[in-house]
Design an enzyme around this catalytic site. Structure first.
Site: not given
Length: 470
Positions: A142-143
């Site tokens: 998700h980063s």
């Protein structure tokens, strides 16, 4: 957010990206893609070199500053596609291919990604299931980006099957027509709308803050246990007719989102009634036909992407939270779930909750650091029960690097929820995918069946209402 156009060999992770590397919020986005043909891995790899690998974050690994131990940077590196495109050697005669794919995707959640290389992978499963000739599974940390960013990038790698040079088309939101009210009445209604907007926003934001400090959902059979974000997840999906949903929408004068939320409320009510009945059987005789406790509080978190239209930086993690109270009860008329969902969403449209929770979370992140922001987000999720999203997909059939797509099923894991519900439309179908903690929801197929049956009951009630008006 990362400015991808100005990206050099090294660039610091923005605070929001660092948030998803916090111990409490190590989140991944998973997208299951069904294909109408067998997958040619060599074609996929060649296509990725000209599409996905043009994006700098998919060619960068994370470097941690050894001196300070907390400054994280994106560092360009050489991508070895054989480490990212995984093609397992499968037995074509597997007895239960659907179960195999479900187990395969679930097993991915047991292991974190290798931080010494770019944080994405694509698994190509040349196995025929009940819905596709082959299956691809994207897993992205998700980063790298939020759901909107990653979906946009994935769809940028696709083309219409009817025109291999054309990008996918999406529904265009219709604007309201010109007002027919007199100027004085229009001013009065505008003033009233602004007043309601201010009041609703204030109440919603206060409830968000209260949720962080003390306001918790009822402890129910589907409420996740502490640190359920660390458990292995299971993913199940069901493809339903988008035409059925539109039929209900037209009869009830609502939106697709209202119908999907109404179906979610109906199915969770059916599932919880069954689970409470099972608990009563274990402890004694079943009381009555309605086993759901009165005044049960069960809320869903909907994540709203806050990327500004026309922004030069069209990549990042910019997410606001909207907390939606769910109606959990057994109604005699299935359309009551739709009406209640419509009322909730109409109110949420007159609220700037997401535009308040995003800057508030961003302020906490920049002022108090990643740990404080992670604690805020983790606590708000822990004190609610379900995560919910509904994403609009392409109107026409598309292909991914020459492979026609049968369905799309995106989801996420790493948040402290036992149930995450994602809905993804595609052409004339909608895929509803559940990400569940099997320790809390041991039979996820029962819940996905409840969703399908609830939609059918609501559709039948809509047809009955329509025929009564003729």
């Amino acid at each position: 957010m990362a400015n991808v156009d100005a990206f050099t060999n090294e660039e610091a992770l923005n605070p929001a990206a660092q948030l998803f590397h916090a111990q409490r919020l190590n989140c991944y986005i998973v997208t299951i893609v069904g294909f109408k043909t067998k997958i040619n891995p060599n074609v996929i790899k060649a296509g990725l070199e000209h599409t996905l690998l043009k994006h700098p974050l998919f060619c960068s690994k994370i470097k941690v500053d050894e001196k300070e131990g907390r400054n994280m940077k994106w560092t360009r590196t050489t991508v070895k596609l054989e480490n990212h495109v995984i093609v397992p050697n499968l037995d074509p005669d597997i007895k239960n291919p659907d179960q195999f794919v479900e187990d395969y995707v679930s097993n991915l959640t047991k292991n974190a990604m290798d931080m010494s290389q770019p944080l994405w992978e694509l698994h190509l499963l040349n196995i025929k299931t009940s819905d596709a000739e082959a299956v691809g599974v994207f897993r992205v940390h998700h980063s790298i980006g939020d759901g909107a960013s990653l979906t946009s990038l994935l769809l940028a790698c696709t083309r219409k099957t009817s025109d291999l040079e054309a990008l996918p088309t999406f529904p265009i939101k219709k604007r309201a027509g010109p007002s027919t009210y007199s100027s004085k009445l229009w001013l009065l209604l505008s003033f009233w709308s602004i007043l309601r907007l201010i009041c609703n926003t204030f109440v919603d934001f206060m409830l968000f803050v209260a949720t962080f400090f003390f306001l918790k959902d009822t402890q129910s059979p589907i409420k996740g246990a502490p640190r359920c974000d660390l458990t292995t997840k299971r993913f199940v999906y069901q493809i339903v007719s988008l035409d059925d949903i539109r039929l209900v929408k037209n009869v009830t004068n609502t939106t697709v989102n209202d119908v999907v939320l109404g179906v979610t409320q109906a199915s969770l009510s059916r599932y919880l009634d069954r689970r409470y009945a099972e608990d009563e059987k274990d402890g004694g005789a079943r009381k009555n036909n309605n086993n759901i406790p009165e005044s049960i509080r069960l809320r869903a978190i909907a994540m709203a992407e806050m990327m500004k239209k026309g922004s030069k930086d069209k990549w990042g993690n910019e997410i606001g939270f909207v907390i939606v109270p769910l109606t959990i009860a057994l109604h005699g008329d299935p359309l009551d779930y739709i009406e209640r969902a419509k009322a909730k969403m109409e109110r949420k449209k007159l609220s700037l909750e997401a535009r308040c929770t995003f800057p508030f979370s961003n302020y906490v992140l920049k002022t108090f650091g990643v740990k404080a922001a992670a604690a805020l987000t983790h606590t708000v999720f822990t004190n609610t029960t379900v995560a919910f999203s509904n994403v609009v997909g392409p109107l026409e059939e598309i292909s991914f690097i020459g492979h026609p797509i049968a369905f799309l099923a995106p989801t996420i894991y790493g948040f402290p929820h036992a149930i995450t519900i994602h809905c993804q439309s595609y052409v004339n179908k909608m895929t509803i995918i559940l990400a569940v903690d099997p320790n809390v929801v041991p039979h996820p197929h029962q819940l996905i069946d409840d969703i399908e049956e609830s939609l059918q009951l609501i559709k039948d009630a809509a047809l009955k209402r329509r025929s009564s008006k003729i």
